[in-house]
Design an enzyme around this catalytic site. Structure first.
Site, PDB file in Angstrom:
ATOM      1  CG  HIS A 212      -0.482   0.480   2.386  1.00 41.84           C
ATOM      2  ND1 HIS A 212      -0.113  -0.345   3.510  1.00 41.84           N
ATOM      3  CD2 HIS A 212      -0.273   1.476   3.017  1.00 41.84           C
ATOM      4  CE1 HIS A 212       0.378   0.516   4.475  1.00 41.84           C
ATOM      5  NE2 HIS A 212       0.197   1.504   4.162  1.00 41.84           N
TER       6      HIS A 212
ATOM      7  CB  SER B 130       2.879   1.687   6.104  1.00 47.71           C
ATOM      8  OG  SER B 130       1.535   1.683   6.551  1.00 47.71           O
ATOM      9  N   GLY B 131       5.024  -0.669   6.140  1.00 43.85           N
ATOM     10  CA  GLY B 131       5.948  -1.388   5.247  1.00 43.85           C
ATOM     11  C   GLY B 131       7.237  -1.804   6.302  1.00 43.85           C
TER      12      GLY B 131
ATOM     13  N   GLY C 122       3.098   6.073   8.620  1.00 44.11           N
ATOM     14  CA  GLY C 122       4.484   6.480   8.131  1.00 44.11           C
ATOM     15  C   GLY C 122       5.459   5.077   8.590  1.00 44.11           C
TER      16      GLY C 122
ATOM     17  CG  ASP D 299      -0.133  -3.789   2.748  1.00 42.36           C
ATOM     18  OD1 ASP D 299       0.425  -3.295   1.644  1.00 42.36           O
ATOM     19  OD2 ASP D 299      -0.543  -2.986   3.710  1.00 42.36           O
TER      20      ASP D 299
HETATM   21  N1  ARG Z   1      -1.237   2.192   7.174  1.00 44.58           N
HETATM   22  C1  ARG Z   1      -0.442   3.005   8.178  1.00 44.58           C
HETATM   23  C2  ARG Z   1       0.730   3.576   7.175  1.00 44.58           C
HETATM   24  O1  ARG Z   1       0.586   3.688   6.070  1.00 44.58           O
HETATM   25  C3  ARG Z   1       0.219   2.202   9.065  1.00 44.58           C
HETATM   26  C4  ARG Z   1      -0.672   1.938  10.108  1.00 44.58           C
HETATM   27  C5  ARG Z   1      -0.263   1.087  11.084  1.00 44.58           C
HETATM   28  N2  ARG Z   1      -1.432   1.300  12.108  1.00 44.58           N
HETATM   29  C6  ARG Z   1      -1.479   0.818  13.425  1.00 44.58           C
HETATM   30  N3  ARG Z   1      -2.465   1.149  14.142  1.00 44.58           N
HETATM   31  N4  ARG Z   1      -0.746   0.094  13.591  1.00 44.58           N
HETATM   32  O2  ARG Z   1       1.834   4.026   7.717  1.00 44.58           O
END
Ligand code: ARG
Length: 622
Positions: free
Chosen positions: A81, A221-222, A219, A128
């Protein structure tokens, strides 16, 4: 490539400071794992999480931030994503950072390729996962080094301690951190996580506190979710999504790395990715996985080799046998049930291999040397490309957990070229560690399996072995071949049912304490056999000894069935061989006893020639 057996040997000997990830992955020399206190975490000290990557991705009107994990010298594993397209323009990967703009050990790379998982679903966030290839490799040091990956079959029970790290926001919709943050979060079972979210797939893993307060956030993510096992850090998850951040009862959701071993293996074609089975028995909240036996492995590689890569899975579960030299045909856990066909138990046929394409079982095969797998040539008629295949050893179930399995990539496929049926030899990128669940079978080199001998076949195919598609075995016994001309080149047995996925598997007969492969199973030719068989109820298989020359050439010296003989004689088995008559396919040879001696001399001459050839050609490559 042609003389790969010798090539591997030489490369292994000449390897200088190779970067087999299995040897180096998951070690963080500077990680003190400071007693914990992203959201609810603390600043990490330099070198604590040396696989952490900070990704800067151009988006309309600015730059998006994501995390990632270094998995070998040139690849980053991240989330799908994070990328709205696979355009690499302007994408930057920073490694070795703890403090943005103030990390003396940081390096920056552009990206030459972005691979988003083909089954990524942006609605459900299933799969993902993405891979980024760095424009050039990085050198490992205390601040930059790869993480190990959780291998297929890993188990992360609820309560297992994991750590998540990143430069993401310190609170939901807050601002990003300029210092790398770390926080420990317990794994939450999928059952419990589904109860909160309603839609958690097997490709996801959750981590967080019931009371909230600690989590990854925007942030991050990944980025990596890691757990420690025997002093190695293993990547369990990739930061994916969550409701808000650190909310009670809404743990963070991560892509479950162990589900992607095959995919990652098929995408990365240079360097080795360190897959390790994570098997924590501890389920208490304080527990990191300690007290497990240390990981060992048999990987050898070189940074300069053109050899396609090894993706070795090691597992700490089965005790590894310390056999000084490999012998063939030993199955300590073998106890076939003498009632026709039945479901097999783990370790029963430790040479059984599942040959897979795109994560799907296609054919059976057998481990026949330290690094070769034998199968049926028909299995490769539509896809002879080595890189498309994965060999799974130590597997019992096609659906379900296989704690002892090892997945290996294939560097070379060689097909025999005889009239009639043909066999295939697959060279593995690395020799698997042998244990009770992974052992080579002996190759028949002209033994006699007298009429009445009980033999076995084994295989996986759809519609059998229940829900989990467990390996099936079939008891059969040797019969006189009805076709008079078949006597020399065929072995005939009583009927048993073969299905498509059985092709390439073995017909196995025991002599003394050792199991020999008498033939390679073929489903494609069954109809032909059957017609003949209807009247006499006979299955007819080409004797494996028909392929002896080919096998010596491609597999190398046959393994001995016992080790107690004083010398390791590569071509002569240590148990007596029944007299053989050279077959029609060896038409250039006479049937004098001298032939075997000649063949041996010829074999060694060839070996010397090939070795010289390899020295010359590897010098050209480097
Ligand atoms: N989707 C988020 C990103 O793009 C990460 C979210 C992780 N969220 C959480 N509650 N652990 O950075």
């Amino acid at each position: 490539m042609r003389f790969f057996t010798c090539g591997v040997l030489l490369l292994a000997l000449t390897a200088t400071g190779g970067d087999a990830q299995i040897d180096v992955c998951g070690k963080a020399a500077l990680n003190t794992k400071a007693e914990s206190r992203i959201v609810g975490g603390q600043a990490a000290t330099a070198g604590s999480w040396p696989w952490q990557a900070r990704l800067l991705i151009p988006v309309t009107g600015g730059t998006a931030l994501c995390g990632g994990s270094l998995i070998n010298s040139q690849w980053i594993l991240s989330a799908a994503h994070c990328f709205s397209s696979t355009s690499t323009t302007g994408v930057v990967v920073n490694l070795g950072e703890t403090q943005i703009n103030n990390s003396p050990n940081s390096v920056s790379r552009s990206v030459s390729q972005i691979i988003v998982h083909p089954n990524y679903n942006s609605q459900s966030q299933d799969n993902d996962v993405s891979l980024l290839k760095l424009s050039s490799s990085v050198t490992f040091n205390d601040y930059i080094s790869p993480v190990c990956l959780a291998a297929a079959g890993s188990d992360f029970p609820g309560g297992t301690t994991a750590w998540v790290t990143g430069f993401g926001t310190l609170s939901f919709q807050g601002s990003a951190s300029s210092t790398l943050q770390e926080v420990s979060v317990p794994i939450v079972s999928n059952t419990q996580c589904s109860a909160s979210y309603g839609s958690i797939t097997n490709n996801m893993i959750c981590a967080g506190l019931t009371d909230g307060g600690k989590d990854s956030c925007q942030g991050d993510s990944g980025g990596p979710l890691v757990s420690e096992q025997s002093g190695r850090w293993i990547l369990a998850g990739i930061v994916s999504f969550g409701r808000g951040c650190a909310l009670p009862n809404f743990p963070g959701v991560y892509a479950r790395v162990s589900e992607y071993q095959t995919w990652i293996d098929t995408q990365i074609t240079s360097n080795q990715t360190g897959f390790i089975v994570f098997n924590c028995n501890k389920t208490d909240l304080s527990g990191s996985c300690s007290g497990e036996p240390p990981i060992t492995n048999g990987t050898t590689s070189s940074t300069t080799t053109t050899t396609p890569d090894v993706h070795q899975t090691t597992t700490t579960s089965p005790p590894e046998t310390t056999t000084p030299k490999a012998v063939c045909g030993r199955a300590v856990l073998n106890s076939p049930v003498f009632d026709g066909s039945s479901v097999v138990s783990a370790g029963q046929w430790p040479w059984m291999a599942s040959l897979q394409k795109n994560g799907q079982h296609v054919c059976g095969g057998t481990l026949v040397s330290l690094d070769s797998v034998l199968s049926n040539a028909d299995c490769f008629s539509s896809s002879p490309v080595a890189s498309e295949w994965t060999v799974v050893l130590g597997r019992l179930k096609q659906n379900g957990s296989n704690p002892f399995e090892v997945s290996l990539t294939v560097t070379n496929i060689t097909l025999s070229n005889q009239t009639g049926s043909n066999v295939a030899v697959l060279k593995l990128s690395t020799a698997p560690v042998l244990n009770d669940y992974i052992q080579p079978i002996c190759l028949d080199n002209g033994r006699t399996f007298p009429v009445g001998t009980t033999c076995w076949a084994a295989g996986w195919s759809s519609g059998r072995g229940g829900e989990e598609k467990v390996l099936q075995e079939f008891q059969t016994s040797v019969l006189e071949c009805s076709r008079p001309t078949a006597a020399n080149d065929s072995i005939c047995t009583t009927m048993f049912t073969l299905a498509e996925g059985d092709s390439g598997g073995p017909l196995m007969c025991q002599q003394g304490a050792s199991w020999y492969q008498a033939a390679v199973l073929s489903f494609a030719r069954r109809s032909l056999r059957r017609r003949r068989a209807v009247a006499v109820a006979v299955m007819e298989f080409e004797k494996l000894s028909q392929f002896e020359d080919f096998l010596v050439q491609t597999v190398g010296p046959f393994l001995p069935s016992t080790i107690n003989s004083s010398s390791f004689n590569p071509t002569t088995p240590t148990t007596p061989i029944a007299p053989t008559t050279p077959t029609a396919s060896v038409s250039t040879c006479t049937s004098t006893p001298v032939w075997h001696i000649h063949k041996k001399i010829f074999f060694y001459l060839r070996l010397i020639f090939h070795t010289l050839w390899n020295i010359i050609s590897s010098e050209h490559k480097h």
